[in-house]
Motif scaffolding. Structure first.
Motif, PDB file in Angstrom:
ATOM      1  N   THR A 190      15.515 -47.631 -31.323  1.00 29.00           N
ATOM      2  CA  THR A 190      16.517 -46.611 -31.601  1.00 29.00           C
ATOM      3  C   THR A 190      15.843 -45.397 -32.206  1.00 29.00           C
ATOM      4  N   ALA A 191      16.053 -44.233 -31.606  1.00 25.59           N
ATOM      5  CA  ALA A 191      15.472 -43.014 -32.147  1.00 25.59           C
ATOM      6  C   ALA A 191      16.394 -42.452 -33.221  1.00 25.59           C
ATOM      7  N   GLN A 192      16.039 -41.297 -33.782  1.00 27.93           N
ATOM      8  CA  GLN A 192      16.787 -40.738 -34.881  1.00 27.93           C
ATOM      9  C   GLN A 192      18.131 -40.217 -34.396  1.00 27.93           C
ATOM     10  N   GLU A 314       9.318 -39.667 -30.216  1.00 24.33           N
ATOM     11  CA  GLU A 314       8.385 -39.213 -31.252  1.00 24.33           C
ATOM     12  C   GLU A 314       7.354 -38.296 -30.607  1.00 24.33           C
ATOM     13  N   THR A 315       6.884 -37.291 -31.356  1.00 30.48           N
ATOM     14  CA  THR A 315       6.074 -36.243 -30.740  1.00 30.48           C
ATOM     15  C   THR A 315       4.763 -35.972 -31.466  1.00 30.48           C
ATOM     16  N   GLN A 348       9.351 -32.963 -41.249  1.00 27.66           N
ATOM     17  CA  GLN A 348       9.325 -33.541 -39.912  1.00 27.66           C
ATOM     18  C   GLN A 348       8.095 -34.393 -39.632  1.00 27.66           C
ATOM     19  N   GLY A 349       6.979 -34.099 -40.311  1.00 26.94           N
ATOM     20  CA  GLY A 349       5.757 -34.836 -40.020  1.00 26.94           C
ATOM     21  C   GLY A 349       4.555 -34.184 -40.672  1.00 26.94           C
ATOM     22  N   THR A 350       3.375 -34.397 -40.070  1.00 26.93           N
ATOM     23  CA  THR A 350       2.104 -33.871 -40.591  1.00 26.93           C
ATOM     24  C   THR A 350       1.667 -32.689 -39.749  1.00 26.93           C
ATOM     25  N   PHE A 364       0.508 -31.097 -34.705  1.00 29.51           N
ATOM     26  CA  PHE A 364       1.633 -31.680 -35.439  1.00 29.51           C
ATOM     27  C   PHE A 364       1.849 -33.099 -34.957  1.00 29.51           C
ATOM     28  N   ALA A 365       2.082 -34.026 -35.908  1.00 26.96           N
ATOM     29  CA  ALA A 365       2.402 -35.417 -35.573  1.00 26.96           C
ATOM     30  C   ALA A 365       3.614 -35.836 -36.383  1.00 26.96           C
ATOM     31  N   SER A 366       4.646 -36.349 -35.724  1.00 35.03           N
ATOM     32  CA  SER A 366       5.862 -36.740 -36.434  1.00 35.03           C
ATOM     33  C   SER A 366       5.596 -37.967 -37.297  1.00 35.03           C
ATOM     34  N   HIS A 367       6.525 -38.251 -38.202  1.00 38.75           N
ATOM     35  CA  HIS A 367       6.321 -39.278 -39.227  1.00 38.75           C
ATOM     36  C   HIS A 367       6.122 -40.681 -38.669  1.00 38.75           C
ATOM     37  N   ALA A 368       6.498 -40.912 -37.421  1.00 38.07           N
ATOM     38  CA  ALA A 368       6.354 -42.249 -36.848  1.00 38.07           C
ATOM     39  C   ALA A 368       4.899 -42.671 -36.732  1.00 38.07           C
ATOM     40  N   PHE A 369       3.994 -41.693 -36.697  1.00 33.00           N
ATOM     41  CA  PHE A 369       2.567 -41.996 -36.557  1.00 33.00           C
ATOM     42  C   PHE A 369       1.907 -42.061 -37.927  1.00 33.00           C
TER      43      PHE A 369
END
Length: 385
Positions: A190-192, A314-315, A348-350, A364-369
């Motif tokens: 399930t995504a956000q 995720e991106t 949103q991420g790093t 940019f890397a989203s928080h999932a990584f």
């Protein structure tokens, strides 16, 4: 008393007439209402009206926190629009005259003008296009004839298809937040901000969505149009804005945007080499989703963004530019090859940034990584540094 055959024969035409009358009466009885297929056909065939004006009540609940506000809207099919929003004592006015869009904060008397794309989809077209996207991703599971604010409507319920895994998504943009629907992947993840139930109340005559609710994954969104007027004749002055009413105003020029099929095509179109990470530097499951070039006329700057995406949305993005970004993210110093960049955690991420001569790069890397993803991707790029 006996009845002869001749009497029976003479009675048959009368009986036949009675049966025809009864049958005709049954055929004339009203049906139980439109079927989902009927409504789907009507939605698909519907065209936006020329003009719409209304007061819109908006209720938005996210993770238990509810926000309510009201919008007065005037929308024209040619792209002109006016939206006056009242929320928590603040008032904003957004006016699009077809050439530019003014954002006016009443309290601060600050107006900002954005140039608009003459080929952009109008608000009315976007509203009707959204209904098409619901039909593509959902099944109609219920149709009911009812009323909203005195208008005859179809109340249509949309739900994800049963016993079917949905591997793609659609999105709804509410203000500055994008909600992705229905957000199920082939792995069942399930995504956000998933939404698993949508209801729309359509005006029966024009199929305009006079009420709209989205529910699921901690989110409830509701928009209700009151005092709706369709093709009622809007005064052209509604779509005009006088910047003299503002004590401060500024103009922001939007970038030109181009999409490319390959990195080589982007590389040939811009005056610099586009940095591309090797496949083994990217996390598993990522695939190149889009290659987009932006020309920022106000900054005299061009950039190319490579967007990588997982099935769960995720991106990771990799950006090459020939100038620094106006609103760059700061952060802590970090070594990238022989140069020093910055790395920062955002909502949103790093985000990793560095420059190499006249080239500017970011990852940019989203928080999932994991925390090291952005740095590993950045250090894998061949940037000449």
């Amino acid at each position: 008393m006996s009845v002869g055959n001749s009497d029976i024969r003479s009675a048959l035409p009368v009986l036949a007439l009675i049966l025809v009358s009864l049958t005709a009466g049954c055929a004339a009885l009203p049906s139980s209402g439109p079927t989902p297929a009927d409504v789907e056909q009507e939605i698909t065939a519907a065209d936006p009206p020329d003009e719409v004006s209304a007061t819109v009540d908006v209720r938005r609940t996210i993770d238990g926190e509810t926000t309510r506000y009201t919008e007065d809207v005037w929308l024209h099919a040619d792209g002109r629009s006016r939206v006056e929003t009242s929320a928590d004592g603040t008032e904003t006015v957004v006016v699009d005259d077809g050439d530019g869009r003014w954002h006016y904060d009443v309290a601060s008397e600050w107006a900002t003008r954005l140039e608009t794309d003459p080929n952009a989809t109008s608000s009315l077209e976007g509203i009707y296009a959204q209904q098409e996207r619901y039909l593509e991703a959902y099944e109609i599971t219920g149709v009911e004839e009812t009323t909203v604010d005195g208008r005859d409507t179809y109340r249509v319920t949309f739900d994800p298809p049963t016993n079917e895994t949905i591997e793609r998504s659609i999105s709804v943009l509410i203000e500055d937040t994008e909600y992705v629907l229905p957000l199920a992947t082939s792995e069942g993840e399930t995504a956000q901000r998933g939404a698993d139930h949508v209801e729309v109340w359509y005006d029966r005559e024009t199929l305009f969505p006079v009420k709209h609710t989205i529910e699921g994954d901690g989110v409830t969104l509701e928009r209700t149009y009151r005092n709706l007027e369709i093709d009622g004749g809007i005064d052209d002055e509604r779509f005009a804005f006088d910047p003299q009413s503002a004590t401060r105003n500024e103009t922001i020029t939007l970038p030109s945007i181009n999409s490319y099929e390959t990195v080589d095509a982007a590389d040939e179109a811009v005056p610099f080499g586009v940095a591309e990470p090797p496949a083994d530097a990217l996390p598993d499951g990522l695939e190149l989703d889009s290659i987009t070039g932006y020309e920022f006329h106000g900054e005299n700057r061009t950039q190319v963004s490579l967007q990588y995406r997982t099935p769960g949305d995720e991106t990771v993005s990799v950006v090459t530019s020939d100038g620094p970004r106006r609103f760059a993210v700061g952060g802590d110093a970090v070594a990238i090859g022989r140069v020093t960049g910055t790395i920062a955690e955002t909502d949103q991420g790093t985000e990793l940034q560095w420059s190499c001569g006249e080239r500017y790069h970011s990852v940019f890397a989203s928080h999932a990584f994991d925390d090291g993803t952005a740095l590993r991707v950045g250090q894998s790029l061949e940037t000449g540094c």
